[in-house]
Write a protein that holds these residues in place. Sequence first.
Motif, PDB file in Angstrom:
ATOM      1  N   MET A   1     -11.297  87.822  59.528  1.00  0.00           N
ATOM      2  CA  MET A   1     -10.206  88.501  58.855  1.00  0.00           C
ATOM      3  C   MET A   1     -10.164  88.075  57.394  1.00  0.00           C
ATOM      4  SD  MET A   1      -7.737  90.246  60.724  1.00  0.00           S
ATOM      5  CE  MET A   1      -7.374  90.516  62.420  1.00  0.00           C
ATOM      6  N   SER A   2      -9.867  89.021  56.562  1.00  0.00           N
ATOM      7  CA  SER A   2      -9.703  88.768  55.132  1.00  0.00           C
ATOM      8  C   SER A   2      -8.228  88.821  54.782  1.00  0.00           C
ATOM      9  CB  SER A   2     -10.446  89.831  54.327  1.00  0.00           C
ATOM     10  OG  SER A   2     -11.834  89.767  54.584  1.00  0.00           O
ATOM     11  N   VAL A   3      -7.890  88.232  53.645  1.00  0.00           N
ATOM     12  CA  VAL A   3      -6.525  88.286  53.122  1.00  0.00           C
ATOM     13  C   VAL A   3      -6.480  89.361  52.048  1.00  0.00           C
ATOM     14  CG1 VAL A   3      -4.698  87.009  51.933  1.00  0.00           C
ATOM     15  CG2 VAL A   3      -6.147  85.838  53.609  1.00  0.00           C
ATOM     16  N   PHE A   4      -5.422  90.163  52.075  1.00  0.00           N
ATOM     17  CA  PHE A   4      -5.240  91.228  51.099  1.00  0.00           C
ATOM     18  C   PHE A   4      -3.863  91.114  50.462  1.00  0.00           C
ATOM     19  CE2 PHE A   4      -8.405  92.818  54.011  1.00  0.00           C
ATOM     20  CZ  PHE A   4      -9.330  93.410  53.171  1.00  0.00           C
ATOM     21  N   ALA A   5      -3.838  91.223  49.138  1.00  0.00           N
ATOM     22  CA  ALA A   5      -2.580  91.328  48.396  1.00  0.00           C
ATOM     23  C   ALA A   5      -2.275  92.812  48.267  1.00  0.00           C
ATOM     24  CB  ALA A   5      -2.716  90.688  47.021  1.00  0.00           C
ATOM     25  N   VAL A   6      -1.107  93.205  48.736  1.00  0.00           N
ATOM     26  CA  VAL A   6      -0.676  94.593  48.664  1.00  0.00           C
ATOM     27  C   VAL A   6       0.483  94.649  47.686  1.00  0.00           C
ATOM     28  CG1 VAL A   6       0.312  96.533  49.939  1.00  0.00           C
ATOM     29  CG2 VAL A   6      -1.371  95.043  51.041  1.00  0.00           C
ATOM     30  N   GLU A   7       0.338  95.490  46.679  1.00  0.00           N
ATOM     31  CA  GLU A   7       1.399  95.667  45.689  1.00  0.00           C
ATOM     32  C   GLU A   7       1.988  97.063  45.838  1.00  0.00           C
ATOM     33  OE1 GLU A   7       0.476  93.815  41.662  1.00  0.00           O
ATOM     34  OE2 GLU A   7      -1.520  94.073  42.559  1.00  0.00           O
ATOM     35  N   TYR A   8       3.285  97.107  46.046  1.00  0.00           N
ATOM     36  CA  TYR A   8       4.021  98.367  46.084  1.00  0.00           C
ATOM     37  C   TYR A   8       4.715  98.565  44.744  1.00  0.00           C
ATOM     38  CZ  TYR A   8       4.077  99.000  51.251  1.00  0.00           C
ATOM     39  OH  TYR A   8       3.753  99.219  52.566  1.00  0.00           O
ATOM     40  N   SER A  48      11.320  96.556  40.978  1.00  0.00           N
ATOM     41  CA  SER A  48      10.338  97.608  40.706  1.00  0.00           C
ATOM     42  C   SER A  48       9.318  97.814  41.819  1.00  0.00           C
ATOM     43  CB  SER A  48       9.592  97.294  39.409  1.00  0.00           C
ATOM     44  OG  SER A  48       8.806  96.116  39.565  1.00  0.00           O
ATOM     45  N   GLY A  49       9.225  96.862  42.736  1.00  0.00           N
ATOM     46  CA  GLY A  49       8.232  96.955  43.780  1.00  0.00           C
ATOM     47  C   GLY A  49       8.245  95.708  44.640  1.00  0.00           C
ATOM     48  N   ALA A  50       7.124  95.458  45.305  1.00  0.00           N
ATOM     49  CA  ALA A  50       7.039  94.314  46.203  1.00  0.00           C
ATOM     50  C   ALA A  50       5.604  93.838  46.318  1.00  0.00           C
ATOM     51  CB  ALA A  50       7.566  94.696  47.585  1.00  0.00           C
ATOM     52  N   LEU A  51       5.457  92.603  46.778  1.00  0.00           N
ATOM     53  CA  LEU A  51       4.158  92.006  47.054  1.00  0.00           C
ATOM     54  C   LEU A  51       4.138  91.615  48.525  1.00  0.00           C
ATOM     55  CD1 LEU A  51       1.418  90.830  46.086  1.00  0.00           C
ATOM     56  CD2 LEU A  51       2.638  88.695  45.650  1.00  0.00           C
ATOM     57  N   LEU A  52       3.061  91.985  49.210  1.00  0.00           N
ATOM     58  CA  LEU A  52       2.887  91.659  50.618  1.00  0.00           C
ATOM     59  C   LEU A  52       1.498  91.062  50.799  1.00  0.00           C
ATOM     60  CD1 LEU A  52       4.020  94.869  50.288  1.00  0.00           C
ATOM     61  CD2 LEU A  52       4.754  94.314  52.586  1.00  0.00           C
ATOM     62  N   LEU A  53       1.392  89.976  51.526  1.00  0.00           N
ATOM     63  CA  LEU A  53       0.111  89.332  51.796  1.00  0.00           C
ATOM     64  C   LEU A  53      -0.213  89.492  53.273  1.00  0.00           C
ATOM     65  CD1 LEU A  53       0.503  86.009  49.782  1.00  0.00           C
ATOM     66  CD2 LEU A  53      -0.684  88.100  49.081  1.00  0.00           C
ATOM     67  N   THR A  55      -3.343  89.742  56.479  1.00  0.00           N
ATOM     68  CA  THR A  55      -4.723  89.579  56.918  1.00  0.00           C
ATOM     69  C   THR A  55      -5.113  90.880  57.614  1.00  0.00           C
ATOM     70  OG1 THR A  55      -4.157  88.613  59.064  1.00  0.00           O
ATOM     71  CG2 THR A  55      -4.512  87.088  57.222  1.00  0.00           C
ATOM     72  N   ALA A  56      -6.360  91.249  57.477  1.00  0.00           N
ATOM     73  CA  ALA A  56      -6.859  92.467  58.106  1.00  0.00           C
ATOM     74  C   ALA A  56      -8.367  92.390  58.221  1.00  0.00           C
ATOM     75  CB  ALA A  56      -6.453  93.696  57.299  1.00  0.00           C
ATOM     76  N   GLY A  57      -8.912  93.160  59.146  1.00  0.00           N
ATOM     77  CA  GLY A  57     -10.350  93.220  59.328  1.00  0.00           C
ATOM     78  C   GLY A  57     -11.051  93.917  58.186  1.00  0.00           C
ATOM     79  N   SER A  58     -10.355  94.890  57.575  1.00  0.00           N
ATOM     80  CA  SER A  58     -10.926  95.613  56.443  1.00  0.00           C
ATOM     81  C   SER A  58      -9.808  96.252  55.629  1.00  0.00           C
ATOM     82  CB  SER A  58     -11.894  96.705  56.917  1.00  0.00           C
ATOM     83  OG  SER A  58     -11.172  97.759  57.545  1.00  0.00           O
ATOM     84  N   GLU A  59     -10.123  96.581  54.399  1.00  0.00           N
ATOM     85  CA  GLU A  59      -9.157  97.269  53.539  1.00  0.00           C
ATOM     86  C   GLU A  59      -8.828  98.639  54.128  1.00  0.00           C
ATOM     87  OE1 GLU A  59      -8.732  98.990  49.005  1.00  0.00           O
ATOM     88  OE2 GLU A  59     -10.213  97.430  49.400  1.00  0.00           O
ATOM     89  N   VAL A  77       7.367 104.627  47.997  1.00  0.00           N
ATOM     90  CA  VAL A  77       6.315 103.901  47.285  1.00  0.00           C
ATOM     91  C   VAL A  77       5.514 104.915  46.480  1.00  0.00           C
ATOM     92  CG1 VAL A  77       4.283 102.427  47.527  1.00  0.00           C
ATOM     93  CG2 VAL A  77       6.220 102.155  49.107  1.00  0.00           C
ATOM     94  N   SER A  78       5.586 104.782  45.159  1.00  0.00           N
ATOM     95  CA  SER A  78       4.863 105.723  44.291  1.00  0.00           C
ATOM     96  C   SER A  78       3.503 105.191  43.860  1.00  0.00           C
ATOM     97  CB  SER A  78       5.695 106.064  43.057  1.00  0.00           C
ATOM     98  OG  SER A  78       5.907 104.904  42.269  1.00  0.00           O
ATOM     99  N   GLY A  79       3.314 103.882  43.992  1.00  0.00           N
ATOM    100  CA  GLY A  79       2.048 103.266  43.629  1.00  0.00           C
ATOM    101  C   GLY A  79       1.696 102.186  44.626  1.00  0.00           C
ATOM    102  N   LEU A  80       0.425 102.104  44.965  1.00  0.00           N
ATOM    103  CA  LEU A  80      -0.044 101.143  45.952  1.00  0.00           C
ATOM    104  C   LEU A  80      -1.371 100.575  45.472  1.00  0.00           C
ATOM    105  CD1 LEU A  80       0.152 100.012  48.944  1.00  0.00           C
ATOM    106  CD2 LEU A  80      -1.255 101.972  49.565  1.00  0.00           C
ATOM    107  N   ARG A  81      -1.451  99.264  45.501  1.00  0.00           N
ATOM    108  CA  ARG A  81      -2.704  98.606  45.135  1.00  0.00           C
ATOM    109  C   ARG A  81      -3.010  97.565  46.204  1.00  0.00           C
ATOM    110  NH1 ARG A  81      -3.946  94.863  39.829  1.00  0.00           N
ATOM    111  NH2 ARG A  81      -6.076  94.377  40.400  1.00  0.00           N
ATOM    112  N   VAL A  82      -4.213  97.609  46.743  1.00  0.00           N
ATOM    113  CA  VAL A  82      -4.658  96.647  47.746  1.00  0.00           C
ATOM    114  C   VAL A  82      -5.872  95.925  47.176  1.00  0.00           C
ATOM    115  CG1 VAL A  82      -5.545  96.338  50.080  1.00  0.00           C
ATOM    116  CG2 VAL A  82      -3.807  98.083  49.637  1.00  0.00           C
ATOM    117  N   THR A  83      -5.800  94.607  47.150  1.00  0.00           N
ATOM    118  CA  THR A  83      -6.875  93.796  46.592  1.00  0.00           C
ATOM    119  C   THR A  83      -7.212  92.668  47.560  1.00  0.00           C
ATOM    120  OG1 THR A  83      -5.990  94.214  44.376  1.00  0.00           O
ATOM    121  CG2 THR A  83      -7.593  92.429  44.593  1.00  0.00           C
ATOM    122  N   GLU A  84      -8.492  92.543  47.909  1.00  0.00           N
ATOM    123  CA  GLU A  84      -8.882  91.409  48.744  1.00  0.00           C
ATOM    124  C   GLU A  84      -8.701  90.137  47.923  1.00  0.00           C
ATOM    125  OE1 GLU A  84     -12.447  89.860  51.669  1.00  0.00           O
ATOM    126  OE2 GLU A  84     -12.738  91.714  50.538  1.00  0.00           O
TER     127      GLU A  84
END
Length: 96
Positions: A1-8, A48-53, A55-59, A77-84
């Motif tokens: 599993m990888s860790v992903f930072a999700v920005e809303y 303005s948004g949120a940060l969520l951390l 784990t997932a098998g893939s983006e 949610v008008s914008g979404l960014r997912v970064t490993e």
Amino acid sequence: MSVFAVEYVYAADTEEGRDTHRAAHREWLKGFVNEGRLLASGPYADGSGALLLFTAGSEAALLEELKQDPFNMQNFVSGLRVTEWKPVTGAFADYA
């Protein structure tokens, strides 16, 4: 599993709707907490948004799961960014 930072980024003028659907959003998140897959989450102090951390098998798999978030389903949610992310020190280092 990888860790992903999700920005809303929240859509303009959705605060009232988010307040209405917050319980459902948090219940949805609770499922990931119970699975040990949501490491942390919370809104930005400026609202303005949120940060969520996660784990997932893939983006791609995580993006599919995020579609089920009540905030996404209601178009709050008008914008979404997912970064490993590869934490190397601190509380989340064991997930790298």
